[in-house]
Design a protein around this motif. Structure first.
Motif, PDB file in Angstrom:
ATOM      1  N   VAL A 162      45.329  31.036  51.403  1.00 10.57           N
ATOM      2  CA  VAL A 162      44.741  31.934  52.395  1.00 10.57           C
ATOM      3  C   VAL A 162      44.511  31.190  53.704  1.00 10.57           C
ATOM      4  O   VAL A 162      44.895  31.662  54.780  1.00 10.57           O
ATOM      5  CB  VAL A 162      43.422  32.546  51.876  1.00 10.57           C
ATOM      6  CG1 VAL A 162      42.616  33.178  53.000  1.00 10.57           C
ATOM      7  CG2 VAL A 162      43.702  33.577  50.777  1.00 10.57           C
ATOM      8  N   GLY A 173      44.178  40.931  57.161  1.00  7.81           N
ATOM      9  CA  GLY A 173      43.691  41.149  55.807  1.00  7.81           C
ATOM     10  C   GLY A 173      43.737  39.844  55.028  1.00  7.81           C
ATOM     11  O   GLY A 173      44.219  38.826  55.515  1.00  7.81           O
ATOM     12  N   VAL A 183      44.977  38.171  51.385  1.00  2.59           N
ATOM     13  CA  VAL A 183      45.853  38.418  50.244  1.00  2.59           C
ATOM     14  C   VAL A 183      45.198  37.945  48.944  1.00  2.59           C
ATOM     15  O   VAL A 183      44.513  36.928  48.911  1.00  2.59           O
ATOM     16  CB  VAL A 183      47.235  37.751  50.452  1.00  2.59           C
ATOM     17  CG1 VAL A 183      47.139  36.236  50.380  1.00  2.59           C
ATOM     18  CG2 VAL A 183      48.249  38.299  49.469  1.00  2.59           C
ATOM     19  N   ARG A 189      46.434  43.222  49.606  1.00  2.45           N
ATOM     20  CA  ARG A 189      45.693  42.688  50.756  1.00  2.45           C
ATOM     21  C   ARG A 189      44.463  43.537  50.951  1.00  2.45           C
ATOM     22  O   ARG A 189      44.507  44.750  50.834  1.00  2.45           O
ATOM     23  CB  ARG A 189      46.538  42.712  52.029  1.00  2.45           C
ATOM     24  CG  ARG A 189      47.482  41.562  52.114  1.00  2.45           C
ATOM     25  CD  ARG A 189      48.077  41.437  53.513  1.00  2.45           C
ATOM     26  NE  ARG A 189      48.989  40.324  53.509  1.00  2.45           N
ATOM     27  CZ  ARG A 189      48.643  39.083  53.837  1.00  2.45           C
ATOM     28  NH1 ARG A 189      47.435  38.820  54.260  1.00  2.45           N
ATOM     29  NH2 ARG A 189      49.512  38.102  53.774  1.00  2.45           N
ATOM     30  N   TRP A 190      43.364  42.865  51.312  1.00  2.00           N
ATOM     31  CA  TRP A 190      42.068  43.517  51.435  1.00  2.00           C
ATOM     32  C   TRP A 190      41.411  43.166  52.750  1.00  2.00           C
ATOM     33  O   TRP A 190      41.687  42.120  53.336  1.00  2.00           O
ATOM     34  CB  TRP A 190      41.174  43.111  50.260  1.00  2.00           C
ATOM     35  CG  TRP A 190      41.762  43.562  48.972  1.00  2.00           C
ATOM     36  CD1 TRP A 190      42.650  42.878  48.188  1.00  2.00           C
ATOM     37  CD2 TRP A 190      41.570  44.812  48.347  1.00  2.00           C
ATOM     38  NE1 TRP A 190      43.007  43.637  47.109  1.00  2.00           N
ATOM     39  CE2 TRP A 190      42.357  44.830  47.170  1.00  2.00           C
ATOM     40  CE3 TRP A 190      40.800  45.929  48.653  1.00  2.00           C
ATOM     41  CZ2 TRP A 190      42.388  45.917  46.315  1.00  2.00           C
ATOM     42  CZ3 TRP A 190      40.835  47.020  47.787  1.00  2.00           C
ATOM     43  CH2 TRP A 190      41.626  47.003  46.639  1.00  2.00           C
ATOM     44  N   THR A 191      40.514  44.038  53.183  1.00  2.00           N
ATOM     45  CA  THR A 191      39.731  43.808  54.383  1.00  2.00           C
ATOM     46  C   THR A 191      38.404  44.541  54.223  1.00  2.00           C
ATOM     47  O   THR A 191      38.157  45.166  53.189  1.00  2.00           O
ATOM     48  CB  THR A 191      40.486  44.266  55.653  1.00  2.00           C
ATOM     49  OG1 THR A 191      39.800  43.787  56.798  1.00  2.00           O
ATOM     50  CG2 THR A 191      40.644  45.768  55.716  1.00  2.00           C
TER      51      THR A 191
END
Length: 122
Positions: A27, A91, A93, A99-101
Motif C-alpha cells: 500500500v 482508495g 487496495v 479497493r476501499w475508501t
C-alpha cells in the motif's frame, strides 16, 4: 445494484502477521514509492488489530493502520487517518483486489476509481 459487504475489524492475527506486513508495504509503495518500515502491532480496546508503522527511508513519518477482514477473506490495512488525496483519488487496495475508501461521513465504502464517487457529486 450489487452490494459489497463492508470489511470488518480483524480480531485474529495468528498466522497473518506476514500478510499484514506485506500488504502495508505494498500500500505504501503504491502511494509514495519504495520505503523502509518498522512495524508495531497492538490490540485495540475492542479487540481489533492496529499497526503503527514508522517510515524510516527515503522520508520519515508515522502512520497507523487498522486491519480489517474483507468478505472474501482478504485483508485491508486502512491508514488512520486516511489522507484526503488517497481517500478521493486512489482508495486503498485489499489483498483480494477490492479497493476501499471513506465517504464524507467517515463510513467505509468501495472505491469507484478515478475521482471517487464519495466526493461532492456523489
Amino acid at each position: 445494484m450489487t452490494t459489497i459487504a463492508t470489511p470488518t475489524p480483524l480480531t485474529d492475527l495468528r498466522r497473518r502477521v506476514t500478510v499484514a506486513r506485506n500488504l502495508i508495504r505494498e500500500v505504501l509503495t503504491e502511494l509514495v514509492g519504495p520505503v523502509e518500515l518498522a512495524f508495531d502491532f497492538h490490540r485495540e480496546w475492542n479487540g481489533c488489530w492496529r499497526v503503527r508503522v514508522d517510515i524510516t527511508a527515503p522520508v520519515q513519518g508515522r502512520l497507523d493502520f487498522t486491519l480489517l477482514d474483507t468478505a472474501t477473506g482478504g485483508m485491508l490495512a486502512l491508514p488512520r487517518p486516511l489522507p484526503e488525496r488517497w481517500r478521493l483519488e486512489m482508495g486503498i487496495v485489499a489483498t483480494d483486489g477490492t479497493r476501499w475508501t471513506l465517504d464524507d461521513e467517515g463510513h467505509l465504502v468501495p472505491f469507484r476509481g478515478g475521482v471517487s464517487a464519495v466526493g461532492p457529486s456523489g
